[in-house]
Design a protein around this motif. Structure first.
Motif, short mmCIF file in Angstrom:
data_model
loop_
_atom_site.label_atom_id
_atom_site.label_comp_id
_atom_site.label_asym_id
_atom_site.label_seq_id
_atom_site.Cartn_x
_atom_site.Cartn_y
_atom_site.Cartn_z
N LEU A 126 45.65 41.39 34.43
CA LEU A 126 44.51 42.08 34.23
C LEU A 126 44.33 43.53 34.55
CD1 LEU A 126 41.98 39.35 35.83
CD2 LEU A 126 42.53 39.72 33.44
N LEU A 127 43.68 44.10 33.66
CA LEU A 127 43.19 45.66 33.91
C LEU A 127 42.20 45.83 34.71
CD1 LEU A 127 44.27 47.19 30.55
CD2 LEU A 127 45.72 46.47 32.40
N GLU A 128 41.93 47.02 35.21
CA GLU A 128 40.75 47.38 36.28
C GLU A 128 39.58 47.06 35.47
OE1 GLU A 128 39.62 51.64 36.74
OE2 GLU A 128 41.52 52.04 35.71
N ASP A 129 39.44 46.86 34.13
CA ASP A 129 38.26 46.66 33.50
C ASP A 129 37.95 45.08 33.23
OD1 ASP A 129 39.86 46.38 31.58
OD2 ASP A 129 38.75 47.57 30.01
N GLY A 130 38.91 44.34 33.67
CA GLY A 130 38.94 42.84 33.48
C GLY A 130 39.54 42.55 32.09
N SER A 131 40.24 43.50 31.10
CA SER A 131 40.74 43.13 29.98
C SER A 131 42.42 42.98 30.34
CB SER A 131 40.77 44.10 28.90
OG SER A 131 41.47 45.25 29.57
N ALA A 132 43.04 42.15 29.34
CA ALA A 132 44.48 41.90 29.81
C ALA A 132 45.41 42.06 28.40
CB ALA A 132 44.63 40.47 30.06
N PRO A 133 45.40 43.41 27.61
CA PRO A 133 46.26 43.55 26.71
C PRO A 133 47.54 43.82 26.87
CG PRO A 133 44.94 45.50 27.21
CD PRO A 133 44.51 44.71 27.94
N THR A 134 48.39 43.91 25.86
CA THR A 134 49.93 44.37 26.30
C THR A 134 49.92 46.02 26.31
OG1 THR A 134 50.87 42.65 24.69
CG2 THR A 134 52.17 44.82 25.46
#
Length: 865
Positions: free
Chosen positions: A741-749
């Motif tokens: 997860l990224l800090e904004d809650g998303s999880a892209p490559t």
């Protein structure tokens, strides 16, 4: 003499003393003590090997693994080299600049022919039935007859090849790299070409008989095709590595032995794959010698420990290792007929490696000479040496008849081994036999000094004479390569024991080698002798042309044009020939026409076009040409904004051809002309081609995420490999495939770039672009941090984007500071128009006073229109 450019005439070097002819090489062949002479078959599985310190050549038979013949050089040379030619060999003494051929069927050695410059730089190369002698000092290549070593032609290479920088391919074409100024020269019969922009340190190898260029500085290899360089493939070495290279006989591969890594690297020619690496020695402690190949097996000698490693190139595995020499000795490996012969150049040892039942086996070591005395080893000699049926030399030769022995009634003696000598000719025959009767006319060796002289020069002929009182003499001079013959009037032989006379200038229109046959006729009989001289161009006989110039410079069709020139050396003695050719069509509008020397050319041009006017001046075999261009002119119109069809038609109206090329543009619709080259207003020649640069529309986006592995990564700790460990304190760069997860809650490559784990640490990657930045291009990305298990994140870093110009300067484009605790990703959207022409984008992350939890990420970094 076509293709002969001031070449050096091969001459037989003979020493005549006390009525005997001493050959440069003598065969040493001693029958076994008390044993009959054995008949040893000269099968293909034999090679000649050299012992330079002893001045010795030894013939090793692969089947018996024994030395079967030896040839002694009278003066040992440390620069002795052997080039195998089926069962025979060419022996090069680079110290003397000579080449000798040793016949594998008869063991006879030819004379030593002076084909190179003494002191170094002489190399024999063969391929496709062609034999070249390279003289890197004189920068020439001499093509010789394979069996007689007679000079056929000599060409200037304009190159000074070093070690590993010249090859002859299977078609008989010579390829040479200039080790001084760079560039590649090829010679094919009478044709010669130059390929510029080849690194001076590049090497040449043969891959399946075809030439391949190995550019170590640029870490790449490429096949040579049609006189040019083909597509490059990678070579996984460092530019500073001192490597040994070999082209494969069985696959499109180049093998490079790298001492610094102790490994062999395989480069796939034509396929950009250099991932194959085979360990064969200790990194940094290896000293690899010249490689060899037999079938699919590669042999790698290591001078450091005296070992030779065998690699199966089909599996890239070591299959054997042999201790062939003492550590520090230089071993030579020769692959022939399925066998690998080894030759210790620093000792008496040699031997054979044989493949038996799939396993390489080392045979017993054989001595080439007695280490205590340096004398050749005892060998058994064939009674009737000769070639085996089915085994041919590179070119056919007449068989040598072996004289039958004379019947003898003397007691039987042990057989004596033959001694190879050079058959004497001319007066040398008399020197090798009994002296002439006291009252018989005799002539010794005819010499010419100088033997090589200019077309307007003179040479002095000289020969010793005996019983020549009252005799008369004459010489006949014949050119070898054209129809020229001159016989001088008979003249009286002066009193004394030597005949001396001047010869020249010759009227021959043929440069090159001429034979000189002397005949002396007198009361005491008739005698003859012969020699050769070489006629070359020199300043006294080479035309020098100034011009030509034509007026008017751009005549209209049908308008009279006058062309003039001056010649400052041969003057009116030369023959002037004018010709005019249409450059565009190749049509000869004025055939070569001989005119009176110094007479101007007055002619007209039939149509508006571009022409080449040529003046050729010929004198005594040397022809020099000079050219000038004349043409009508046109002014290039402004085609910007026109459609491609309209722009092409506009140029055609003015007699100009159009070459349309496409260029990406974010601002002009596809199919619209952007500009021309030459530009609008330029003065060009009718018939010229003008390039129309048309818009191809925006180009596809460049995804920097997919290029991260090929970017150049570094941190304050130095260079970094992409995809490193995520606990590397030097910093790391890797791809996170949507699993965190990224800090904004998303999880892209994402591309994660963590700076060096120190205060003010940093990391950056330089991304090379396929094409320079154009107007309207933009850089887009989103930056931030990975989320942590126990928020808030301590990540705090500065993201920087820069462009690299064509000159290497960095231009800052954007600076974004972000913290991992805010839960927000930061977008970046930059207009790259201010850096049009930039060739790379730099992504950089700076940690500031702390690098704690700086799990910095780049989401979808890209360049697009």
């Amino acid at each position: 003499m076509p293709g002969f450019v001031q070449g050096r005439r091969a001459r037989t070097v003979l020493a005549v003393t006390a009525g005997a002819v001493v050959a440069p090489l003598a065969l040493v062949a001693v029958a076994g003590q008390g044993n009959p002479v054995a008949e040893l078959s000269q099968a293909p599985g034999t090679v000649w090997v050299a012992s330079p310190g002893q001045g010795l050549l030894s013939l090793i038979d692969g089947a018996s693994e024994e030395v079967v013949a030896a040839v002694q050089v009278p003066v040992p040379s440390a620069d002795l080299d052997v080039t195998q030619a089926v069962a025979s060999a060419y022996v090069t003494d680079t110290g003397a600049g000579t080449v000798t051929r040793v016949d594998g069927g008869t063991y006879e050695a030819s004379a030593a022919y002076e084909l190179g410059t003494p002191g170094g730089g002489t190399t024999v190369l063969q391929g496709g039935g062609t034999v070249f002698v390279i003289d890197s000092v004189a920068r020439t290549a001499t093509r010789v007859a394979p069996l007689t070593l007679q000079v056929r032609s000599t060409v200037s290479l304009a190159a000074e090849p070093g070690r590993g920088q010249s090859v002859v391919d299977d078609d008989g074409r010579l390829w040479v790299v200039d080790s001084v100024g760079g560039g590649l020269t090829w010679v094919d019969g009478e044709r010669r070409g130059v390929v510029p922009d080849v690194d001076a340190g590049a090497r040449l190898v043969l891959v399946q008989g075809r030439p391949v260029l190995v550019d170590v500085a640029q870490r790449q290899v490429a096949a040579l095709q049609g006189g040019g360089v083909g597509d490059w493939s990678c070579l996984d070495v460092r530019a500073e590595d001192d490597i040994e290279v070999l082209g494969s006989r069985t696959a499109d591969e180049v093998y490079a032995a790298v001492p610094s890594t102790g490994s062999v690297v395989v480069a796939d020619v034509g396929n950009d794959d250099c991932s194959r690496v085979v360990p064969v020695g200790q990194p940094g402690a290896s000293d690899f010698g010249a490689l060899a190949q037999s079938g699919a097996y590669l042999f790698v000698p290591n001078k450091a420990d005296g070992s030779t490693t065998v690699v199966d190139t089909r599996s890239d595995e070591q299959v054997a290792s042999f201790d062939l020499t003492e550590p520090g000795h230089d071993v030579q490996l020769l692959s022939k007929d399925g066998l690998v012969f080894y030759n210790d150049l620093d000792s008496q040892s040699a031997g054979v490696l044989t493949l038996r039942d799939g396993t390489w086996v080392q045979g017993p070591s054989v001595d080439k000479y007695d280490p205590a005395t340096g004398q050749a080893a005892t060998v058994e000699t064939p009674v009737e040496p000769g070639p085996v049926p089915g085994v041919a030399e590179p070119l056919p030769t007449e068989p040598s008849a072996t004289p039958e022995p004379e019947p003898s009634t003397a007691a039987t003696e042990p057989p004596r081994a033959p001694t190879a000598v050079v058959p004497p000719t001319g007066s040398a025959k008399r020197a090798a036999s009994e002296p002439p009767p006291p009252d018989q006319l005799a002539v010794g060796t005819l010499t010419a000094e100088p033997a090589v002289f200019g077309a307007d020069g003179v040479t002095t002929l000289s020969a010793p004479v005996v019983n020549a009182r009252g005799a008369r003499w004459a010489v006949t001079v014949r050119a070898l390569d054209c129809d020229y013959e001159l016989t001088t009037p008979m003249a009286a032989v002066p009193d004394g024991d030597r005949l001396s006379a001047s010869l020249g200038p010759l009227a021959s229109e043929c440069l090159g080698v001429h034979t000189v046959d002397l005949v002396v006729v007198g009361p005491a009989g008739t005698a003859t002798s012969s020699t050769t001289v070489e006629l070359v161009a020199d300043p006294a006989s080479t035309p020098v042309i100034s011009g030509p110039t034509c007026t008017p410079e751009h005549p209209s069709p049908g308008e009279a044009m006058t062309c003039q020139a001056t010649e400052s050396v041969v003057g009116t003695r030369g023959t002037w020939t004018w010709s005019v050719t249409d450059v565009g069509s190749g049509e000869v509008v004025l055939a070569p026409t001989a005119r009176t020397a110094t007479e101007p050319l007055v002619t007209t041009l039939p149509r508006a076009a571009r022409y080449v006017v040529t003046l050729a001046v010929r004198y005594k075999g040397t022809e020099v040409s000079a050219t000038t261009e004349v043409a009508s002119s046109a002014v290039v119109p402004d085609v910007a904004g026109l459609s491609v069809d309209d722009a092409t038609a506009r140029l055609a109206e003015l007699g100009l051809a159009a070459d349309v090329v496409s260029e990406a543009s974010n601002t002009v619709p596809a199919g619209t002309a952007l500009r021309s080259d030459p530009g609008a207003g330029s003065v060009v020649v009718v018939g010229d081609t003008v390039q129309v640069v048309a818009s191809g529309g925006p180009r596809p986006p460049t995804d920097l995420l997919s290029r991260a592995s090929s970017a150049s990564w570094s941190s304050g700790a130095g260079g970094l490999a992409f995809g490193g460990r995520d606990d590397d304190v030097r910093g790391f760069a890797l791809i996170r495939p949507g699993t965190l997860l990224l800090e904004d809650g998303s999880a892209p490559t994402v591309l994660e770039t963590h700076p060096e784990w120190v205060a003010d640490g940093w990391i950056e990657g330089v991304f090379a672009l396929d094409a320079p930045v154009i107007a309207g291009d933009r850089f887009r990305a989103t930056v931030g941090f990975l989320a942590v298990a126990a928020p808030p994140s301590a990540g705090n870093a500065t993201f920087r984007v820069s462009a690299v110009t064509a000159g290497g300067a960095r231009v800052p484009l954007a600076t974004v500071t972000d913290t991992g605790a805010d839960g927000v990703l930061r977008p970046i959207d930059l207009d790259l128009t201010p850096v049009v022409g930039a060739q790379a984008i730099v992504l950089r992350v700076e940690a500031g006073t702390s690098s704690s939890q700086d799990w910095a990420v780049w989401v979808a970094p890209r360049v697009s229109g």
